[in-house]
Design a protein around this motif. Structure first.
Motif, short mmCIF file in Angstrom:
data_model
loop_
_atom_site.label_atom_id
_atom_site.label_comp_id
_atom_site.label_asym_id
_atom_site.label_seq_id
_atom_site.Cartn_x
_atom_site.Cartn_y
_atom_site.Cartn_z
N LYS A 61 14.33 -2.32 3.05
CA LYS A 61 13.10 -2.41 3.82
C LYS A 61 12.41 -3.73 3.55
O LYS A 61 12.47 -4.27 2.44
N TYR A 62 11.74 -4.24 4.58
CA TYR A 62 10.91 -5.44 4.43
C TYR A 62 9.50 -5.11 4.91
O TYR A 62 9.31 -4.52 5.99
N ASP A 63 8.49 -5.45 4.10
CA ASP A 63 7.09 -5.23 4.44
C ASP A 63 6.32 -6.54 4.40
O ASP A 63 6.42 -7.29 3.41
N HIS A 64 5.58 -6.80 5.45
CA HIS A 64 4.60 -7.90 5.45
C HIS A 64 3.22 -7.26 5.54
O HIS A 64 2.92 -6.53 6.49
N VAL A 65 2.39 -7.50 4.55
CA VAL A 65 1.07 -6.88 4.46
C VAL A 65 0.01 -7.96 4.36
O VAL A 65 0.12 -8.87 3.53
N GLU A 66 -1.01 -7.86 5.20
CA GLU A 66 -2.15 -8.78 5.16
C GLU A 66 -3.42 -7.98 4.94
O GLU A 66 -3.80 -7.17 5.78
#
Length: 423
Positions: free
Chosen positions: A213-218
């Motif tokens: 899994k890849y997560d980009h969180v801002e």
């Protein structure tokens, strides 16, 4: 003398269950969309094998676990001819729904102004039997407490030749900052995700898998968030032991799962989770009075960022505490239920739906339960317990609706409506 008479009365039923016949032929009826190999893989027997009525009942429940049939029947005659008859559900279904993912519906009713911060509204379409393989493909749009779009494909078995379960998807969402919510603030953050989950076939008694899994969180720049941005990759192996007789409403068997999440990139941290559930029936009926028990736990390393910790009172809830929002680095919980049928199973037809409206089941069931949980964060421990009762309603597509009433240790009471049983 009385014991002897009871034994004689029960003996024919025991012999009928144990009677075995050699399969001479398997006849399939009703699978106009579903490919034959999808049904064959759930039977777990073939021509010339010896089977009993118990084997056929277990096969019937495995077919119902697929979630693509209104009903299924598996019978044999004196000549050894096994007949498998299924009534298929319509492949394409509109997905229109709502769910309380940032609290409970009770909270939304008490404070209507917070409705869009608590409830998510969903609209989309799903193919629940893609190309007749039992796979699901769907596109969903959401707004409210969570807004964005997600696309997902999921199969129990990739093909007749490759017994591999595959699940992959992408999503782009504006979601609640749950850490801020626990502290009493309303904040949003962005989450873009892509994942692929590969495992030995779903429905097998034991299986292993790997989630990538890849997560980009801002985060928001407003307090208590700090405006940080995270790019995190996950390697998450898991192992499953599944001996349940029916996946969406088990009344017999065992289920256990262990997960290990290793995250790397902007942050390096670890999480682990484990669950074990046991179902003890008081008779041989698939809707028997059943004692169901579950224990589950999770832990996260001390440097786990707030958005990756465990949260309860949001999408995951403790019964009796669905309005109490809790953040945890570790948790340990257990629950016990006594489930029982209220009505016998009825079937009905909906002529306007054509063959997709054939043999639709309906029944009512009930349960009484007790739940205990303990959460911990930064040395602060929170002890919870609740008890109550639930009503189960059998419906097509979502399988079971649950309406529960619970009271917690502070004598606070709540009613919760949800799809599916707890475990």
């Amino acid at each position: 003398m009385h014991k002897f008479i009871i034994l004689l009365l029960c003996l024919p039923l025991t012999l009928l269950s144990a009677q075995r016949v050699q399969v001479s032929e398997i006849v399939f009826i009703g699978n106009q969309i579903t490919q034959q190999w999808v049904i064959e893989r759930e039977l777990r027997f073939d021509v010339e094998d010896s089977v009993s009525a118990d084997d056929l009942e277990k096969a019937r429940l495995r077919l119902l676990s697929l979630g693509i049939f209104n009903n299924a029947r598996v019978d044999f005659d004196d000549e050894g001819v096994v007949t498998v008859q299924v009534s298929e559900q319509f492949r394409y279904i509109p997905v229109l729904g709502t769910d309380a993912v940032e609290g409970s519906f009770n909270d939304a009713l008490k404070e209507p102004s917070k409705l869009m911060d608590i409830v998510v509204f969903t609209a989309g379409v799903a193919d629940i039997n893609h190309r007749g393989s039992g796979a699901m493909a769907g596109v969903l749009g959401e707004f409210g407490a969570r807004s964005g779009i997600s696309v997902e494909y999921r199969t129990r078995w990739l093909s007749a030749r490759y017994p591999v379960a595959l699940n992959f998807g992408v999503r782009s969402m504006r979601i609640s900052d749950r850490h801020a919510s626990v502290l009493g603030f309303s904040r949003r953050m962005r989450n873009d995700r892509a994942f692929i989950d590969i495992a030995t076939r779903r429905g097998a008694p034991s299986r292993v898998g790997m989630l990538l899994k890849y997560d980009h969180v801002e985060e928001s720049e407003d307090f208590p968030a700090m405006g940080k941005s995270y790019d995190v990759g996950w390697i998450a192996p898991y192992v499953i032991l599944d001996r349940r007789n029916l996946e969406w409403f088990p009344t017999d068997g065992l289920f256990a799962r262990g997960d290990l999440d290793a995250a790397f990139g902007s942050e390096l941290f670890f999480r682990s989770r484990a669950v074990i559930a046991r179902y003890l029936p008081f008779s041989e009926s698939y809707r028997a009075v059943t004692l169901a028990m579950r224990g589950y736990s999770g832990t996260a390393s001390s440097n786990t960022p707030p958005w990756a910790r465990y949260y309860f009172g949001f999408a995951d809830k403790f019964r009796g505490y669905s309005s109490e929002q809790t953040e945890a680095a570790t948790y340990l919980a257990g629950e016990i239920e006594l489930r029982f049928p209220i009505t016998r199973e009825l079937t009905y037809d909906v002529p306007l739906a054509g063959r997709y409206g054939d043999d639709i089941p309906f029944w009512l069931g009930g349960a009484v339960f007790f739940e205990r949980a303990q959460t911990q964060l930064d040395g602060t421990r929170n002890d919870l317990y609740a008890y109550g009762a639930a009503l189960h309603i059998r419906v097509p597509y979502v399988q079971v609706l649950e309406v529960s009433a619970a009271a917690n240790r502070d004598d606070e009471k709540e009613f919760v409506f949800s799809t599916g049983v707890r475990f």
